[in-house]
Design a protein around this motif. Structure first.
Motif, PDB file in Angstrom:
ATOM      1  N   VAL A   1       0.841  -1.200   0.000  1.00 55.79           N
ATOM      2  CA  VAL A   1       0.000   0.000   0.000  1.00 55.79           C
ATOM      3  C   VAL A   1       0.874   1.246   0.000  1.00 55.79           C
ATOM      4  CG1 VAL A   1      -1.707   1.329   1.304  1.00 55.79           C
ATOM      5  CG2 VAL A   1      -1.966  -1.138   1.072  1.00 55.79           C
ATOM      6  N   ALA A   2       1.940   1.238   0.794  1.00 58.50           N
ATOM      7  CA  ALA A   2       2.854   2.389   0.831  1.00 58.50           C
ATOM      8  C   ALA A   2       3.473   2.634  -0.542  1.00 58.50           C
ATOM      9  CB  ALA A   2       3.940   2.164   1.874  1.00 58.50           C
ATOM     10  N   LEU A   3       3.895   1.566  -1.207  1.00 56.72           N
ATOM     11  CA  LEU A   3       4.463   1.721  -2.547  1.00 56.72           C
ATOM     12  C   LEU A   3       3.437   2.299  -3.515  1.00 56.72           C
ATOM     13  CD1 LEU A   3       6.465  -1.614  -2.807  1.00 56.72           C
ATOM     14  CD2 LEU A   3       7.439   0.698  -2.910  1.00 56.72           C
ATOM     15  N   LYS A   4       2.230   1.754  -3.472  1.00 53.79           N
ATOM     16  CA  LYS A   4       1.176   2.229  -4.379  1.00 53.79           C
ATOM     17  C   LYS A   4       0.883   3.703  -4.150  1.00 53.79           C
ATOM     18  CE  LYS A   4      -3.114   1.680  -3.280  1.00 53.79           C
ATOM     19  NZ  LYS A   4      -3.911   2.901  -3.281  1.00 53.79           N
ATOM     20  N   LEU A   5       0.698   4.078  -2.888  1.00 52.45           N
ATOM     21  CA  LEU A   5       0.329   5.461  -2.587  1.00 52.45           C
ATOM     22  C   LEU A   5       1.458   6.435  -2.891  1.00 52.45           C
ATOM     23  CD1 LEU A   5      -1.769   7.419  -1.461  1.00 52.45           C
ATOM     24  CD2 LEU A   5      -0.798   7.007   0.813  1.00 52.45           C
ATOM     25  N   TRP A   6       2.670   6.119  -2.492  1.00 52.36           N
ATOM     26  CA  TRP A   6       3.756   7.080  -2.678  1.00 52.36           C
ATOM     27  C   TRP A   6       4.329   7.054  -4.089  1.00 52.36           C
ATOM     28  CZ3 TRP A   6       3.608  11.256  -0.313  1.00 52.36           C
ATOM     29  CH2 TRP A   6       2.941  11.308   0.905  1.00 52.36           C
TER      30      TRP A   6
END
Length: 140
Positions: free
Chosen positions: A52-57
């Motif tokens: 999720v962090a990769l997707k969002l950032w």
């Protein structure tokens, strides 16, 4: 030589205004992207979901690329803000096309929510690629 001979105070004000508006556009874009997901990005990131962090950032980096390009090619702050918003909307639409049209049989959001890092990284890279395409398109 006095400091006032080296620095134009109007330039400092312009710089600060661009930083503030640029950060506001970035945060606005991130919020819009968060609203397009069925899960709470921040909560999953707090729990350690790297996908999720990769997707969002990845989306954040793509937006920052767009904002950088807009700032480099605008006449003034209002022009930059308007084109920044256009860039954000375009990036959201382009990302939806990638996520929902190009992979109709795979629920990418569910895979990311489950913590699939490969999918998260793929979406990270796709968001940056979209950011470069949108940014390049804004330099007409």
């Amino acid at each position: 030589m006095a400091l006032t001979e080296w620095i134009e105070w109007g330039s400092i004000g312009s710089f600060l205004a661009h930083v503030v508006v640029g950060l506001l556009l970035l945060f606005l874009g991130i919020i819009v992207f968060e609203l397009t997901t069925k899960f709470n990005d921040r909560e999953l990131i707090r729990k350690g979901n790297l996908a999720v962090a990769l997707k969002l950032w990845g989306k954040g980096i793509g937006l920052a690329i767009v904002i950088y390009t807009v700032w480099s090619n605008s006449f003034n702050l209002v022009d930059a803000a308007v084109w920044g918003i256009v860039g954000i909307v375009t990036q959201v639409i382009a990302y939806w096309i990638i996520e929902y049209v190009m992979t109709p049989k795979t629920n990418l959001a569910k895979k990311v929510e489950e913590g699939n890092i490969a999918v998260g990284f793929t979406l990270f890279a796709a968001a940056i690629a979209v950011g470069f395409i949108v940014a390049g398109s804004l330099t007409y």
